[in-house]
Scaffold this motif. Structure first.
Motif, PDB file in Angstrom:
ATOM      1  N   THR A 172       0.758  -1.167   0.022  1.00  0.00           N
ATOM      2  CA  THR A 172       0.153  -0.101   0.093  1.00  0.00           C
ATOM      3  C   THR A 172       0.822   1.380  -0.077  1.00  0.00           C
ATOM      4  O   THR A 172       2.105   1.318   0.493  1.00  0.00           O
ATOM      5  N   GLY A 173       0.499   2.338  -0.697  1.00  0.00           N
ATOM      6  CA  GLY A 173       0.816   3.520  -0.581  1.00  0.00           C
ATOM      7  C   GLY A 173       1.812   3.962  -1.756  1.00  0.00           C
ATOM      8  O   GLY A 173       1.989   3.026  -2.460  1.00  0.00           O
ATOM      9  N   SER A 191      -7.944   1.318  11.965  1.00  0.00           N
ATOM     10  CA  SER A 191      -9.141   1.396  11.502  1.00  0.00           C
ATOM     11  C   SER A 191      -9.357   2.828  10.652  1.00  0.00           C
ATOM     12  O   SER A 191     -10.078   3.005   9.589  1.00  0.00           O
ATOM     13  N   TYR A 192      -8.786   3.869  11.146  1.00  0.00           N
ATOM     14  CA  TYR A 192      -8.992   5.070  10.652  1.00  0.00           C
ATOM     15  C   TYR A 192      -7.793   5.480   9.726  1.00  0.00           C
ATOM     16  O   TYR A 192      -8.004   6.388   8.833  1.00  0.00           O
ATOM     17  N   VAL A 193      -6.489   5.234  10.226  1.00  0.00           N
ATOM     18  CA  VAL A 193      -5.285   5.728   9.634  1.00  0.00           C
ATOM     19  C   VAL A 193      -4.506   4.428   9.190  1.00  0.00           C
ATOM     20  O   VAL A 193      -4.338   3.608   9.621  1.00  0.00           O
ATOM     21  N   ASP A 194      -3.767   4.882   7.784  1.00  0.00           N
ATOM     22  CA  ASP A 194      -2.748   4.113   7.364  1.00  0.00           C
ATOM     23  C   ASP A 194      -1.820   4.864   6.929  1.00  0.00           C
ATOM     24  O   ASP A 194      -1.786   5.448   5.762  1.00  0.00           O
ATOM     25  N   LYS A 325      -8.247   6.812   6.081  1.00  0.00           N
ATOM     26  CA  LYS A 325      -9.023   5.548   5.286  1.00  0.00           C
ATOM     27  C   LYS A 325     -10.399   5.902   4.895  1.00  0.00           C
ATOM     28  O   LYS A 325     -11.003   5.456   4.065  1.00  0.00           O
ATOM     29  N   LEU A 326     -11.168   6.491   5.849  1.00  0.00           N
ATOM     30  CA  LEU A 326     -12.553   6.718   5.987  1.00  0.00           C
ATOM     31  C   LEU A 326     -13.121   7.907   5.743  1.00  0.00           C
ATOM     32  O   LEU A 326     -14.287   8.189   6.080  1.00  0.00           O
TER      33      LEU A 326
END
Length: 639
Positions: A172-173, A191-194, A325-326
């Motif tokens: 990813t990225g 769940s919120y940040v990658d 991510k969201l």
């Protein structure tokens, strides 16, 4: 006829005038968002980047097409394109003089350069536009680790400069980090940040990785190969090539994808260096990196809310903040999160920060709240009904599996081994495979009850025939009328945050064992919001003189994790007394064994006759002769 027309004209004129006055009176009702934005302090700002163009730049089609090219291209296949070989050799030589990479002409490199120029001109126009934003970030991170700045072109090959790119294996990225590698280089993933998609943090991690690989191989071409296939495959290719350490000499022994990887990197470097000479013009740039800034967020907010407040398109927010991510910027107590915006929008945000957070809170307050249990005790007389949580016994059956023992089964259902043995008629601690065990557990249910009318408060001082009264110095033997009223009815207490059976029993002048008995509790665990009975339902004292307390020893079944010291502290007794009452030689106690934790050796005498205590033998005989009647109620059992 003329009079009729004149009258009609006059009526129409009058109607238009009245209608226009009504329109003037109507005031446009502003929404909460409009009212917030109306108070903003705004400066003259440059126009935002077109949202459709921003969306096009974030599409994954460019990444997918370029990635497929690198996997399938045959660098040994000649490509028909007008690029003189001598001119290409001269340009590659000029690039080699300024670079630590081994940039030498070969037919494979010429073929892949011509293939890109013939088939991917439009793609490189978009990539040049994106590079205006990302390359300064890459160069800063690479320079800190003393890594060649040409490595920035590697992100073009890896992700087509798309921070949201995800490979078929989950890389990813911008720099295509796998999950475990990202964690290894301190990139947060939840769940919120990658943070693998965070341009700054992922670039720092990539530069650190390159530094470590160069310390192993000492050659930047081999570092690139190891970044694609892993250092193990590069080491194997070196061995299979007889110890040669030049990429072009070991290329045939590398994985198929890696064989085209370094040539694709060098071809990309060439096109970026000589794009003007080949008529490749950059598309419209999204935004320059130096014209953006970050601000720390103090309350969770969505991209939609930010877009509505600051008039920035959601697509641009996604482009500038790809690690969320969201499409939500979260807020954690122990960690800071930042929002990147164009500088002119940063000015609007900081000037109106309080109003922005007020709007976010307003939006949050409008959301549907989760179900909350209503307290069993009503606080006012407005509501006639309330809900009440009660605990009832429930019988379950468990089929013994291979390897099970009573201890594990008791822990699973939060019961004691002694209870398991009693319910199932077991004499030993062993249980046979396949046997069905009867288990009685407590189950909380919520019921609706009618509230009693509000009356004068009565102190909750419930006098019951229990061990605590028998062992204490009672001030008098007369029970007041208020006490009688309290005893004639069952009293309930709603468990609050921080409560336990010990402090509830102490506050209401009863014992822990009594609360457990009245509420059918098998252990001391209680649920927040549960309603506990704290007065004996069976007590119905009609006389004003307290009866002689029933003299019984209090027993306790040893649970997992117990020791003699804990048990003594729990029941307010001494270690010596526990050892004496239970004939113990040392401090060891067996799991599931039953201990006497309180002895009824004193009773309260009638103060009218005597103020002294009798001997233990007389008390025992009095206790034996005392009987109590109990009337069976619906739902009762011997247990």
């Amino acid at each position: 006829m003329i009079i009729k027309k004149a009258a009609l004209s006059f009526f129409l004129l009058l109607s238009i005038q009245l209608f226009s006055q009504e329109i003037a009176k109507v005031e446009t009702k502003l929404s909460y968002l409009d009212s917030i934005k109306k108070t903003f302090v705004k400066d003259d700002m440059a126009s935002c980047v077109d949202s459709l163009w921003a969306k096009q730049l974030t599409d994954l089609d460019l990444y997918n097409n370029l990635n497929e090219d690198i996997k399938t291209i045959n660098i040994d296949e000649k490509v028909d394109y007008e690029l003189p070989t001598d001119l290409l050799k001269a340009r590659l030589k000029a690039m080699d003089e300024k670079s630590p990479f081994n940039i030498e002409y070969n037919e494979g490199l010429e073929n892949i350069i011509k293939s890109f120029l013939k088939n991917r001109k439009k793609s490189f126009s978009r990539l040049l536009a994106l590079s205006d934003f990302y390359f300064p970030i890459f160069e800063e991170a690479l320079a800190k680790e003393n890594v060649p700045l040409e490595i920035k072109y590697l992100a073009v090959i890896e992700s087509a400069l798309n921070p949201k790119a995800v490979s078929r294996v989950g890389a990813t990225g911008l720099w295509q980090f796998m999950y475990q590698t990202g964690k290894q280089y301190n990139l947060n993933i939840d769940s919120y940040v990658d943070e693998r998609s965070d341009p700054l943090k992922s670039s720092e991690a990539a530069a650190t990785y390159m530094t470590k690989m160069y310390a192993i191989f000492g050659d930047w071409d081999l570092v690139l190969a190891s970044y694609n296939s892993g250092p193990g495959n590069v080491a194997k290719a070196i061995r299979r090539s007889g110890g040669q350490q030049n990429y072009w000499n070991i290329r045939k022994n590398l994985p198929k994808e890696t064989q085209a990887y370094v040539p694709a990197f060098l071809a990309t470097m060439y096109i970026f260096e000589y794009h003007n000479e080949h008529g490749i013009r950059p598309d419209k740039s999204i935004i320059k990196h130096f014209s953006t800034d970050t601000i720390m967020i103090k309350k969770q907010m969505s991209f939609k809310q930010i877009s509505d407040l600051l008039d920035v398109s959601v697509e641009q927010l996604q482009l500038l903040n790809p690690s969320y991510k969201l499409n939500v910027v979260p807020f954690y107590e122990n960690q800071n999160h930042f929002l990147r915006l164009p500088k002119e929008k940063i000015a609007v945000f900081t000037s109106n920060e309080n109003r922005i957070y007020a709007y976010v809170q307003h939006e949050m307050d409008l959301r549907e709240k989760p179900f909350q249990l209503t307290n069993a005790i009503a606080l006012n007389d407005i509501v006639n009904y309330t809900t009440q949580s009660i605990t009832l016994p429930k019988t379950k059956y468990y089929k013994v599996k291979r390897g099970d023992n009573l201890g594990e089964i008791a822990d699973k259902y939060s019961v004691t081994i002694a209870d398991l043995k009693k319910w199932n008629g077991l004499k030993k601690n062993t249980v046979s495979y396949g046997k069905s065990l009867k288990i009685i557990t407590n189950e909380s249910i919520v019921r609706t009850v009618r509230k009693e009318p509000k009356t004068n408060k009565i102190p909750l001082e419930i006098v019951t025939n229990n061990q605590k009264i028998a062992a204490s110095d009672v001030k008098n033997n007369t029970i007041t009328k208020a006490d009688t009223v309290s005893q004639g009815k069952s009293s309930y207490y709603v468990v609050q945050k921080g409560d336990n059976l010990g402090n509830i029993a102490k506050n209401h002048n009863v014992t822990v064992e009594e609360i457990k008995l009245w509420n059918h509790l098998s252990n001391v665990n209680i649920q927040l919001g549960a309603s506990l009975q704290i007065a004996n339902k069976e007590a119905d004292i009609k006389q004003e003189t307290a009866p002689t307390p029933k003299l019984e020893n209090i027993e306790y079944v040893v649970l997992k994790g117990d020791n003699l010291g804990k048990i003594a502290k729990k029941f307010g007794t001494s270690l010596d007394d526990l050892k004496q009452w239970n004939n113990l030689q040392d401090h060891n106690v067996a799991l599931g064994s039953t201990l006497i934790v309180a002895k009824n050796e004193v009773a309260i005498m009638n103060r009218a006759s005597a103020n002294t205590f009798k001997k233990k033998e007389n008390l025992a005989s009095v206790s034996k002769n005392t009987s109590t009647d109990y009337y069976v109620k619906k739902g009762d059992s011997l247990y």
